[in-house]
Motif scaffolding. Structure first.
Motif, PDB file in Angstrom:
ATOM      1  N   ILE A   6       0.861  -1.168   0.000  1.00  0.00           N
ATOM      2  CA  ILE A   6       0.000   0.000   0.000  1.00  0.00           C
ATOM      3  C   ILE A   6       0.902   1.225   0.000  1.00  0.00           C
ATOM      4  CG2 ILE A   6      -1.725   1.310   1.296  1.00  0.00           C
ATOM      5  CD1 ILE A   6      -2.778  -1.349   0.254  1.00  0.00           C
ATOM      6  N   VAL A   7       0.708   2.118  -0.966  1.00  0.00           N
ATOM      7  CA  VAL A   7       1.460   3.359  -1.046  1.00  0.00           C
ATOM      8  C   VAL A   7       0.454   4.486  -1.224  1.00  0.00           C
ATOM      9  CG1 VAL A   7       3.183   4.676  -2.323  1.00  0.00           C
ATOM     10  CG2 VAL A   7       3.422   2.189  -2.117  1.00  0.00           C
ATOM     11  N   LEU A   8       0.439   5.426  -0.294  1.00  0.00           N
ATOM     12  CA  LEU A   8      -0.456   6.575  -0.378  1.00  0.00           C
ATOM     13  C   LEU A   8       0.321   7.774  -0.899  1.00  0.00           C
ATOM     14  CD1 LEU A   8      -2.367   6.272   3.004  1.00  0.00           C
ATOM     15  CD2 LEU A   8      -3.033   5.398   0.774  1.00  0.00           C
ATOM     16  N   GLU A   9      -0.301   8.514  -1.786  1.00  0.00           N
ATOM     17  CA  GLU A   9       0.310   9.707  -2.366  1.00  0.00           C
ATOM     18  C   GLU A   9      -0.555  10.915  -2.056  1.00  0.00           C
ATOM     19  OE1 GLU A   9       3.112   9.849  -4.116  1.00  0.00           O
ATOM     20  OE2 GLU A   9       3.478   7.699  -4.321  1.00  0.00           O
ATOM     21  N   THR A  74      -0.351   1.973   7.278  1.00  0.00           N
ATOM     22  CA  THR A  74       0.762   1.625   8.164  1.00  0.00           C
ATOM     23  C   THR A  74       0.592   0.220   8.730  1.00  0.00           C
ATOM     24  OG1 THR A  74       1.115   3.940   8.760  1.00  0.00           O
ATOM     25  CG2 THR A  74       1.970   2.277  10.289  1.00  0.00           C
ATOM     26  N   TYR A  75      -0.602  -0.079   9.228  1.00  0.00           N
ATOM     27  CA  TYR A  75      -0.852  -1.371   9.875  1.00  0.00           C
ATOM     28  C   TYR A  75      -0.978  -2.527   8.893  1.00  0.00           C
ATOM     29  CZ  TYR A  75      -1.769   1.510  13.971  1.00  0.00           C
ATOM     30  OH  TYR A  75      -1.664   2.417  14.984  1.00  0.00           O
ATOM     31  N   HIS A  76      -1.412  -2.236   7.672  1.00  0.00           N
ATOM     32  CA  HIS A  76      -1.679  -3.301   6.688  1.00  0.00           C
ATOM     33  C   HIS A  76      -0.902  -3.055   5.396  1.00  0.00           C
ATOM     34  CE1 HIS A  76      -4.814  -4.619   9.377  1.00  0.00           C
ATOM     35  NE2 HIS A  76      -5.323  -3.402   9.364  1.00  0.00           N
ATOM     36  N   GLN A  77       0.325  -2.591   5.539  1.00  0.00           N
ATOM     37  CA  GLN A  77       1.125  -2.185   4.386  1.00  0.00           C
ATOM     38  C   GLN A  77       1.295  -3.289   3.344  1.00  0.00           C
ATOM     39  OE1 GLN A  77       5.083  -0.869   5.347  1.00  0.00           O
ATOM     40  NE2 GLN A  77       5.192   0.352   3.502  1.00  0.00           N
ATOM     41  N   GLN A  78       1.350  -4.521   3.766  1.00  0.00           N
ATOM     42  CA  GLN A  78       1.564  -5.628   2.829  1.00  0.00           C
ATOM     43  C   GLN A  78       0.296  -6.444   2.576  1.00  0.00           C
ATOM     44  OE1 GLN A  78       4.465  -5.925   1.203  1.00  0.00           O
ATOM     45  NE2 GLN A  78       5.124  -4.112   2.322  1.00  0.00           N
ATOM     46  N   ASP A  79      -0.848  -5.930   2.969  1.00  0.00           N
ATOM     47  CA  ASP A  79      -2.097  -6.684   2.835  1.00  0.00           C
ATOM     48  C   ASP A  79      -3.202  -5.782   2.283  1.00  0.00           C
ATOM     49  OD1 ASP A  79      -4.328  -8.286   3.058  1.00  0.00           O
ATOM     50  OD2 ASP A  79      -3.971  -8.845   5.145  1.00  0.00           O
ATOM     51  N   ARG A  80      -3.234  -5.672   0.970  1.00  0.00           N
ATOM     52  CA  ARG A  80      -4.197  -4.779   0.318  1.00  0.00           C
ATOM     53  C   ARG A  80      -5.641  -5.153   0.606  1.00  0.00           C
ATOM     54  NH1 ARG A  80      -2.194  -2.312  -5.013  1.00  0.00           N
ATOM     55  NH2 ARG A  80      -4.400  -2.293  -5.391  1.00  0.00           N
ATOM     56  N   GLU A  81      -5.936  -6.449   0.638  1.00  0.00           N
ATOM     57  CA  GLU A  81      -7.316  -6.875   0.864  1.00  0.00           C
ATOM     58  C   GLU A  81      -7.837  -6.404   2.213  1.00  0.00           C
ATOM     59  OE1 GLU A  81      -4.888  -9.010  -0.172  1.00  0.00           O
ATOM     60  OE2 GLU A  81      -5.490  -9.102  -2.271  1.00  0.00           O
ATOM     61  N   THR A  82      -7.001  -6.557   3.244  1.00  0.00           N
ATOM     62  CA  THR A  82      -7.411  -6.095   4.575  1.00  0.00           C
ATOM     63  C   THR A  82      -7.509  -4.577   4.601  1.00  0.00           C
ATOM     64  OG1 THR A  82      -6.374  -8.016   5.597  1.00  0.00           O
ATOM     65  CG2 THR A  82      -6.827  -6.145   7.029  1.00  0.00           C
ATOM     66  N   PHE A  84      -8.225  -2.488   2.137  1.00  0.00           N
ATOM     67  CA  PHE A  84      -9.462  -2.061   1.459  1.00  0.00           C
ATOM     68  C   PHE A  84     -10.704  -2.474   2.224  1.00  0.00           C
ATOM     69  CE2 PHE A  84      -6.631  -1.848  -2.337  1.00  0.00           C
ATOM     70  CZ  PHE A  84      -6.802  -0.503  -2.567  1.00  0.00           C
ATOM     71  N   GLY A  85     -10.639  -3.615   2.889  1.00  0.00           N
ATOM     72  CA  GLY A  85     -11.789  -4.046   3.685  1.00  0.00           C
ATOM     73  C   GLY A  85     -12.103  -3.087   4.826  1.00  0.00           C
ATOM     74  N   PHE A  86     -11.063  -2.625   5.512  1.00  0.00           N
ATOM     75  CA  PHE A  86     -11.279  -1.675   6.605  1.00  0.00           C
ATOM     76  C   PHE A  86     -11.612  -0.292   6.097  1.00  0.00           C
ATOM     77  CE2 PHE A  86      -8.919  -4.706   9.327  1.00  0.00           C
ATOM     78  CZ  PHE A  86      -9.787  -4.722  10.406  1.00  0.00           C
ATOM     79  N   LYS A  87     -11.022   0.089   4.978  1.00  0.00           N
ATOM     80  CA  LYS A  87     -11.239   1.424   4.439  1.00  0.00           C
ATOM     81  C   LYS A  87     -12.687   1.579   4.051  1.00  0.00           C
ATOM     82  CE  LYS A  87      -9.979   2.958   0.409  1.00  0.00           C
ATOM     83  NZ  LYS A  87      -9.551   3.591  -0.746  1.00  0.00           N
TER      84      LYS A  87
END
Length: 87
Positions: A6-9, A74-82, A84-87
């Motif tokens: 996950i990379v935020l810009e 930060t908490y789910h940097q390597q887990d996109r599915e999680t 997006f699920g929380f977002k």
């Protein structure tokens, strides 16, 4: 399969013009196979536009949402599915 990070810009005001440039390139490449243009028209896309417009109406809510996204990234940097699920 490698997981995408996950990379935020920060928002870049040049994004709308870059989108139009990309659309023009895609039509130039795929024009003869592209019937009806290249557009995002779906219920999901329309909901995202409504949400974006909602955020633009209230700076506090937009700030809270941005903070949420940063925390989740930060908490789910390597887990996109999680993420997006929380977002």
């Amino acid at each position: 399969m490698k997981r995408a990070s996950i990379v935020l810009e920060e928002y870049d005001p040049s994004w709308p013009s870059k989108l139009e440039d990309e659309r023009s390139r895609l039509i130039a490449i795929a024009g003869e196979w592209c019937h009806g243009g290249i557009e995002h028209e779906s219920p999901l896309w329309n909901e995202r536009i409504k949400f974006r417009n909602f955020l633009s109406l209230d700076e506090r809510i937009a700030s809270d949402y941005a903070r949420l996204k940063r925390d989740l990234a930060t908490y789910h940097q390597q887990d996109r599915e999680t993420y997006f699920g929380f977002k």
